[in-house]
Every structure is written in structure tokens, then in C-alpha cells.
Write a protein that holds these residues in place. Structure first.
Motif, PDB file in Angstrom:
ATOM      1  N   THR A  51       0.978  -1.237   0.073  1.00 29.81           N
ATOM      2  CA  THR A  51      -0.133  -0.041  -0.123  1.00 29.81           C
ATOM      3  C   THR A  51       0.953   1.265  -0.008  1.00 29.81           C
ATOM      4  O   THR A  51       0.327   2.376  -0.078  1.00 29.81           O
ATOM      5  CB  THR A  51      -0.840  -0.013   1.200  1.00 29.81           C
ATOM      6  OG1 THR A  51      -0.128   0.193   2.463  1.00 29.81           O
ATOM      7  CG2 THR A  51      -1.924  -1.163   1.191  1.00 29.81           C
ATOM      8  N   ILE A  52       2.202   1.165  -0.141  1.00 28.64           N
ATOM      9  CA  ILE A  52       3.069   2.554   0.005  1.00 28.64           C
ATOM     10  C   ILE A  52       2.719   3.287  -1.135  1.00 28.64           C
ATOM     11  O   ILE A  52       2.595   4.621  -0.898  1.00 28.64           O
ATOM     12  CB  ILE A  52       4.630   1.863  -0.050  1.00 28.64           C
ATOM     13  CG1 ILE A  52       4.944   1.257   1.374  1.00 28.64           C
ATOM     14  CG2 ILE A  52       5.381   3.065  -0.299  1.00 28.64           C
ATOM     15  CD1 ILE A  52       6.452   1.115   1.279  1.00 28.64           C
ATOM     16  N   LEU A  53       2.509   2.650  -2.249  1.00 29.46           N
ATOM     17  CA  LEU A  53       2.359   3.942  -3.384  1.00 29.46           C
ATOM     18  C   LEU A  53       1.041   4.460  -3.267  1.00 29.46           C
ATOM     19  O   LEU A  53       0.848   5.636  -3.557  1.00 29.46           O
ATOM     20  CB  LEU A  53       2.174   3.027  -4.726  1.00 29.46           C
ATOM     21  CG  LEU A  53       3.871   2.630  -5.299  1.00 29.46           C
ATOM     22  CD1 LEU A  53       3.675   1.845  -6.507  1.00 29.46           C
ATOM     23  CD2 LEU A  53       4.828   3.725  -5.469  1.00 29.46           C
ATOM     24  N   GLN A  54       0.020   3.473  -2.819  1.00 34.15           N
ATOM     25  CA  GLN A  54      -1.303   4.467  -2.683  1.00 34.15           C
ATOM     26  C   GLN A  54      -1.618   5.438  -1.487  1.00 34.15           C
ATOM     27  O   GLN A  54      -1.747   6.297  -1.405  1.00 34.15           O
ATOM     28  CB  GLN A  54      -2.205   3.253  -2.233  1.00 34.15           C
ATOM     29  CG  GLN A  54      -3.669   3.665  -1.916  1.00 34.15           C
ATOM     30  CD  GLN A  54      -4.524   2.602  -1.326  1.00 34.15           C
ATOM     31  OE1 GLN A  54      -4.024   1.544  -1.105  1.00 34.15           O
ATOM     32  NE2 GLN A  54      -5.757   3.183  -0.624  1.00 34.15           N
ATOM     33  N   VAL A  55      -0.362   5.338  -0.561  1.00 36.39           N
ATOM     34  CA  VAL A  55      -0.450   6.350   0.853  1.00 36.39           C
ATOM     35  C   VAL A  55       0.279   7.414   0.249  1.00 36.39           C
ATOM     36  O   VAL A  55       0.009   8.398   0.413  1.00 36.39           O
ATOM     37  CB  VAL A  55       0.393   5.680   1.911  1.00 36.39           C
ATOM     38  CG1 VAL A  55       0.836   6.517   2.866  1.00 36.39           C
ATOM     39  CG2 VAL A  55      -0.447   4.449   2.516  1.00 36.39           C
ATOM     40  N   ILE A  56       1.504   7.154  -0.685  1.00 31.60           N
ATOM     41  CA  ILE A  56       2.142   8.278  -1.068  1.00 31.60           C
ATOM     42  C   ILE A  56       1.328   8.902  -2.103  1.00 31.60           C
ATOM     43  O   ILE A  56       1.421  10.420  -2.002  1.00 31.60           O
ATOM     44  CB  ILE A  56       3.667   7.796  -1.528  1.00 31.60           C
ATOM     45  CG1 ILE A  56       4.419   7.332  -0.386  1.00 31.60           C
ATOM     46  CG2 ILE A  56       4.365   9.267  -2.155  1.00 31.60           C
ATOM     47  CD1 ILE A  56       5.724   6.732  -1.059  1.00 31.60           C
ATOM     48  N   ARG A  57       0.535   8.597  -2.839  1.00 35.95           N
ATOM     49  CA  ARG A  57      -0.120   9.362  -3.826  1.00 35.95           C
ATOM     50  C   ARG A  57      -1.157  10.011  -3.383  1.00 35.95           C
ATOM     51  O   ARG A  57      -1.460  11.150  -3.752  1.00 35.95           O
ATOM     52  CB  ARG A  57      -0.599   8.172  -5.049  1.00 35.95           C
ATOM     53  CG  ARG A  57       0.481   8.022  -5.953  1.00 35.95           C
ATOM     54  CD  ARG A  57      -0.052   7.004  -7.001  1.00 35.95           C
ATOM     55  NE  ARG A  57       1.176   6.403  -8.005  1.00 35.95           N
ATOM     56  CZ  ARG A  57       1.065   5.412  -8.515  1.00 35.95           C
ATOM     57  NH1 ARG A  57       0.040   4.443  -8.569  1.00 35.95           N
ATOM     58  NH2 ARG A  57       2.097   4.773  -9.252  1.00 35.95           N
TER      59      ARG A  57
END
Length: 122
Positions: A51-57
Motif C-alpha cells: 500500500t506504500i504507493l497508494q499512501v504516497i499518492r
């Protein structure tokens, strides 16, 4: 007619022959189990990283459950300490990687606070 003790002897000899022919496997089995457990441990600690990319975006950490990340961090620190105490790299290496993952997730929760989502129905 076959006697009952013949079945037992046949089973015993089959087991003995199998164990003898796979003696190398039994010597390597602890390492194989260790690597398998390491892979499972790293996969467990790395699963929330999806979920890192989702959190950063989205700049929103709703997809990360902070109490679980904190528990994972504490758990990895304890296992790292025990791994160094008994000098077992099968303990401190994967848990060290898991500790890094937990620190990344906890820091994402601190950097990107949770945003309240409107739960009302239209």
C-alpha cells in the motif's frame, strides 16, 4: 497367508532404506526449514508494503493499520535481540528486514496522517 509381523518388518525395512538413501536430505533439512521460515517471515512483514504507493499518492495513511505496525516493530526488535543473544542469523536477519519494513510503515503513518472519510450514505 501373510503374517502380521511380516508387514511390520516390511514397513521397517522400507523406512530404513528410505532414511539411508535420503541421509543428505536429513542433513540439509534444518537449513531448508530455516530458509523457508525466513521467506515466510519476510513475506509477513512485507505484505503491508503493497500500500506504500497508494499512501504516497493519496497522502493518506488510511490503508495502514498503525497498531499492527507498532506491534510488528516491537516483535521484530525482540526477535532481533534474541537472535543476537543466541547468534542465530536465521532469527536476526529476517527480523532485521521486518524491522526496516515496520519503521517505513510507521513513518508513513506519521508523515501522512489519516484523513477522515465521509461514511454517510447518499
Amino acid at each position: 497367508q501373510e503374517l502380521p509381523h511380516c508387514k511390520l518388518l516390511t514397513c521397517y525395512y522400507h523406512t530404513a532404506a528410505t532414511c539411508h538413501s535420503y541421509q543428505l536430505l536429513f542433513l540439509l533439512l534444518p537449513s531448508f526449514r530455516g530458509f523457508t521460515c525466513n521467506a515466510v517471515t519476510i513475506a509477513y512483514y512485507g505484505a503491508p508494503l503493497s500500500t506504500i504507493l497508494q499512501v504516497i499518492r493519496s497522502r493518506n495513511s488510511n490503508s495502514i493499520y498503525l497498531p499492527m505496525c507498532i506491534c510488528n516493530l516491537i516483535n521484530t526488535l525482540l526477535w532481533i535481540g534474541y537472535g543476537f543473544a543466541v547468534l542465530d542469523p536465521f532469527l536476526y536477519v529476517p527480523n532485521g528486514i521486518g524491522c526496516v519494513f515496520a519503521i517505513v510503515l510507521c513513518s508513513l503513518c506519521v508523515i501522512y496522517r489519516k484523513v477522515a472519510v465521509d461514511q454517510s450514505l447518499p
